[in-house]
Structure formats: structure tokens, C-alpha cells
Design a protein around this motif. Structure first.
Motif, short mmCIF file in Angstrom:
data_model
loop_
_atom_site.label_atom_id
_atom_site.label_comp_id
_atom_site.label_asym_id
_atom_site.label_seq_id
_atom_site.Cartn_x
_atom_site.Cartn_y
_atom_site.Cartn_z
N ALA A 59 43.41 33.02 29.44
CA ALA A 59 42.86 34.24 30.08
C ALA A 59 42.80 35.40 29.77
CB ALA A 59 43.80 34.39 31.40
N TYR A 60 44.03 35.63 28.49
CA TYR A 60 44.02 36.99 27.93
C TYR A 60 42.77 36.93 26.81
CZ TYR A 60 45.99 40.77 25.48
OH TYR A 60 46.16 42.14 24.75
N VAL A 107 32.51 30.69 44.27
CA VAL A 107 33.60 30.89 43.34
C VAL A 107 34.79 31.49 44.11
CG1 VAL A 107 34.68 31.48 41.10
CG2 VAL A 107 32.47 30.54 41.16
N ASN A 108 34.56 32.66 44.78
CA ASN A 108 35.31 33.43 45.40
C ASN A 108 36.27 32.71 46.42
OD1 ASN A 108 35.42 35.69 43.67
ND2 ASN A 108 33.62 36.65 44.58
N GLY A 109 35.34 31.87 47.17
CA GLY A 109 35.92 31.20 48.32
C GLY A 109 36.92 30.06 47.86
N TRP A 110 36.75 29.31 46.82
CA TRP A 110 37.69 28.51 46.15
C TRP A 110 38.85 29.30 45.63
CZ3 TRP A 110 37.23 23.89 48.02
CH2 TRP A 110 36.13 23.20 48.18
N TYR A 111 38.66 30.41 45.07
CA TYR A 111 39.76 31.40 44.53
C TYR A 111 40.61 31.53 45.59
CZ TYR A 111 42.41 34.97 42.48
OH TYR A 111 43.43 36.12 42.07
N TYR A 112 40.26 32.12 46.57
CA TYR A 112 41.08 32.53 47.85
C TYR A 112 41.64 31.28 48.48
CZ TYR A 112 39.18 37.25 47.41
OH TYR A 112 39.10 38.71 47.01
N LEU A 113 40.94 30.25 48.38
CA LEU A 113 41.68 29.05 49.04
C LEU A 113 42.86 28.66 48.36
CD1 LEU A 113 41.77 26.92 51.25
CD2 LEU A 113 40.12 25.70 50.03
N ALA A 114 42.88 28.73 46.81
CA ALA A 114 43.76 28.42 45.94
C ALA A 114 45.04 29.36 46.17
CB ALA A 114 43.10 28.46 44.42
N MET A 115 44.68 30.63 46.37
CA MET A 115 45.64 31.71 46.36
C MET A 115 46.41 31.44 47.73
SD MET A 115 44.98 35.91 46.53
CE MET A 115 46.46 36.96 46.54
N ARG A 141 35.18 24.68 37.77
CA ARG A 141 34.14 23.92 37.32
C ARG A 141 32.83 24.84 37.62
NH1 ARG A 141 36.65 19.49 39.64
NH2 ARG A 141 35.58 19.50 41.77
N LEU A 142 32.90 25.77 38.67
CA LEU A 142 31.86 26.92 38.78
C LEU A 142 31.66 28.03 37.82
CD1 LEU A 142 32.14 26.68 42.69
CD2 LEU A 142 30.13 25.77 41.47
N GLU A 143 32.94 28.27 37.32
CA GLU A 143 33.04 29.38 36.46
C GLU A 143 34.01 29.11 35.54
OE1 GLU A 143 34.54 33.86 36.84
OE2 GLU A 143 32.98 33.53 38.42
N PRO A 144 33.95 28.25 34.58
CA PRO A 144 34.99 28.16 33.44
C PRO A 144 35.59 29.19 32.74
CG PRO A 144 32.92 26.81 33.33
CD PRO A 144 32.32 27.79 33.86
N ASP A 145 34.95 30.16 32.42
CA ASP A 145 35.36 31.52 31.76
C ASP A 145 36.01 32.45 32.84
OD1 ASP A 145 32.96 32.20 32.65
OD2 ASP A 145 32.35 33.20 30.90
#
Length: 335
Positions: free
Chosen positions: A283-284, A223-231, A251-255
């Protein structure tokens, strides 16, 4: 056409602000960055400008720091009101990257000093002004040496250049997940630099993008890889690619509240502002971090709705959160 001279308050920020390639464009502000007003410039200051003017086109812009010229836009569009290409990127001066010049060494102004008033960071110099011709000649001569601005031609930060080969010394003992974990450590450090305004320039962000991309190649379920790629995509203005990456993460971590916030940031850049607000609010609800209200407020500013922004900001109870985002409720100026 008049020349616009803009005062730079902090030369150290040039590579991440006025001379940062954001999806093929560079953005500058003609008011002080510490101010939060919606108006960037009085276009009536231009000979051809009127109270009805919203934009003046084909304006050469020079940037001045401590009575030296640090660079210029050969031609740019100057808007009356501040625009928001991204949640944390604003500007009322826009130039194509190909028309942007950042000097490797500042040069003396080829005329008498250009004095800015205490309440303005810009000065319009019309053709009849004796300072006009020397400045016009400087821009037209186009002599460097210049720093490279164009994203495609900028090398990756030397610290990150060999990241793809960093595991060779392991003798093949690392699994793909192990390789991804090592790369993620670098991603985390660069992300921290960006968030704390310590990033030296686009070459580091480009390296960040490549690091994150390699993480997703080694471990597509990280998940973190996709998050950093998005960032990284968000920082560079590659909005569609960023949205694809953050959707993979969700899709990997919906919440994941941080994932929803990143999606909101990308949606702001894509002009989907109502949908972005829903992401911040969701998110809040998952994790009540008051900074999410601030981001929702900033999205409202991008929508041109300062009253809605005010309502979000006033839900923030911790004054340090507002201070971190340089928001002061009792003196904000909106139009």
C-alpha cells in the motif's frame, strides 16, 4: 476466587471498549489505555498467581468510575500480557459476551471506597478482604437494569433503521446505482465517526454493516460498498466475512492502497501477520502515506516484535502522524 476491580478513566468509551461485543467476546485493559506497555497485570497479585503464570481463569471483574460501579464481568480470563484481537483492539481481560453486564445506571460501591494507586488501574480483592463479600453478592445477585450487549439482540441505530426504505419516496425514479450512492453517503458518515472515535456504540456499527451490505446488493461492482462492508466486518470481529468482502473490492481495484490496508488489518485479526505486513508495504509503495508505516508497526507489536515496530515507526517523518496514533518514540515501553 479473587475479584479484580478495574478503574475506568473515561466512561464515554465503555460501549466501544470494555462493553463492545467483538465476535462474541468483550475485552478490557487493567492498565491505563494511555500507556503502551506490553504487561497488563502482575498476576502474582493473585493468591494463586506466580511469576510463571500467564493467565488466571474464572475471575469476576468489576469496573469502577468515580467511586461507582458501572458494570462487571461475571467471570473472565485475566492475562499478564496485553493481547491484540485486532490491530486497534487490545486487552488483557477477556469475557464471553454472555457473562458481561453493563448497568444502565451506575451504583454505589456496596462497601468502603476502593482506592487505586497512582500507578495502577486495578486492585485484586481476595476472599479474606472485608470488601470481598459485598462485591461477590452484588455480582451473584445479578440485578439490573442492564444495557444489551449481545450483538444479535442489539437494535440498529435509530438513525439508520429505515435506510433500506429511504428511497421509497423517490417514486421509483432512482436506479439501483442511485440507491447505492445514497446509501454510500451514510456509510461515509458512519465510517468517519468510527475513525474519529465518535461512534456511540455497537448499534451504530451494526447499522453500518447493514448499510454497506445493501450497497453491495444494489451495485455489486461498487468498490466502496465492498470496502465499507469489509470495514464493518472488521469492527465487529467477523474476520472471514471481512476478508471475502475486501477480496471482492481488490478484484475490482487491484491497486487500491486503502483496500490493501484494510486487508492488512483483517489479516492481523486472523493471525496472518507476515502477510499483513506485505499488504501495508505494498500500500505504501502505491501511495506513500506514513500512517501505513504506523499500522505495520502495530502489526509488529501484535507479533511480539517491538524492535521491528520501532523500525517502522522511525520511518515516519511527520510527528503529527505519530501523535495521531499516540506513539511517542522516546518513551515507549516494550517487553
Amino acid at each position: 476466587m479473587a475479584i479484580l476491580a478495574v478503574k475506568i478513566d473515561d466512561r464515554a468509551t465503555l460501549r466501544m471498549n470494555e462493553f463492545f461485543d467483538y465476535s462474541g467476546f468483550c475485552w478490557a485493559v487493567s492498565r491505563k489505555r494511555s500507556e503502551d506497555g506490553a504487561e497488563g497485570a502482575d498476576l502474582e497479585d493473585f493468591y494463586e498467581g506466580t511469576v510463571r503464570s500467564s493467565c488466571i481463569e474464572d475471575v469476576p471483574v468489576i469496573f469502577i468510575y468515580e467511586n461507582k460501579i458501572v458494570g462487571w464481568y461475571v467471570t473472565a480470563e485475566v492475562y499478564r500480557y496485553i493481547r491484540h484481537p485486532a490491530l486497534f483492539l487490545e486487552g488483557n481481560i477477556c469475557a464471553k459476551t454472555q457473562n458481561v453486564r453493563l448497568l444502565k445506571r451506575p451504583v454505589h460501591i456496596p462497601t468502603e471506597n476502593i482506592d487505586f494507586t497512582a500507578d495502577r488501574n486495578y486492585l485484586v480483592i481476595e476472599m479474606g478482604d472485608e470488601r470481598y463479600a459485598p462485591l461477590k453478592t452484588l455480582i451473584q445477585t445479578d440485578r439490573g437494569p442492564f444495557e444489551v450487549i449481545d450483538y444479535a439482540r442489539i437494535p440498529v441505530d435509530a438513525r439508520l433503521k429505515n435506510s433500506g426504505q429511504m428511497m421509497i419516496g423517490s417514486g421509483g425514479r432512482l436506479t439501483n446505482q442511485g440507491r447505492a450512492a445514497l446509501l454510500l453517503m451514510q456509510c461515509e458518515a458512519i465510517a468517519r465517526e468510527i475513525m474519529e472515535d465518535r461512534c456511540p456504540g455497537i448499534e451504530t456499527v451494526k447499522g453500518f454493516f447493514e448499510l454497506a451490505q445493501n450497497v453491495t446488493r444494489y451495485d455489486s461492482r461498487n468498490v466502496n460498498g465492498w470496502y465499507y462492508l469489509a470495514m464493518a466486518n472488521y469492527q465487529l470481529g467477523f474476520v472471514r466475512k471481512g476478508l471475502k468482502a475486501i477480496e471482492r473490492a481488490l478484484r475490482l481495484e487491484p491497486d487500491g492502497d486503502d483496500l490493501l490496508v484494510m486487508k492488512g488489518n483483517l489479516l492481523v485479526s486472523n493471525g496472518c501477520l507476515e502477510e499483513a505486513l506485505r499488504c501495508y508495504e505494498e500500500a505504501y509503495d502505491i501511495h506513500p502515506d506514513e500512517s501505513y508505516y504506523v499500522m505495520a508497526g502495530k502489526a509488529c507489536i501484535c507479533m511480539g516484535n517491538p524492535a521491528a515496530a520501532d523500525r517502522y515507526y522511525r520511518q515516519v517523518k511527520d510527528p503529527e502522524v505519530l501523535e495521531a496514533f499516540e506513539i511517542t518514540l522516546n518513551r515507549r515501553k516494550f517487553r
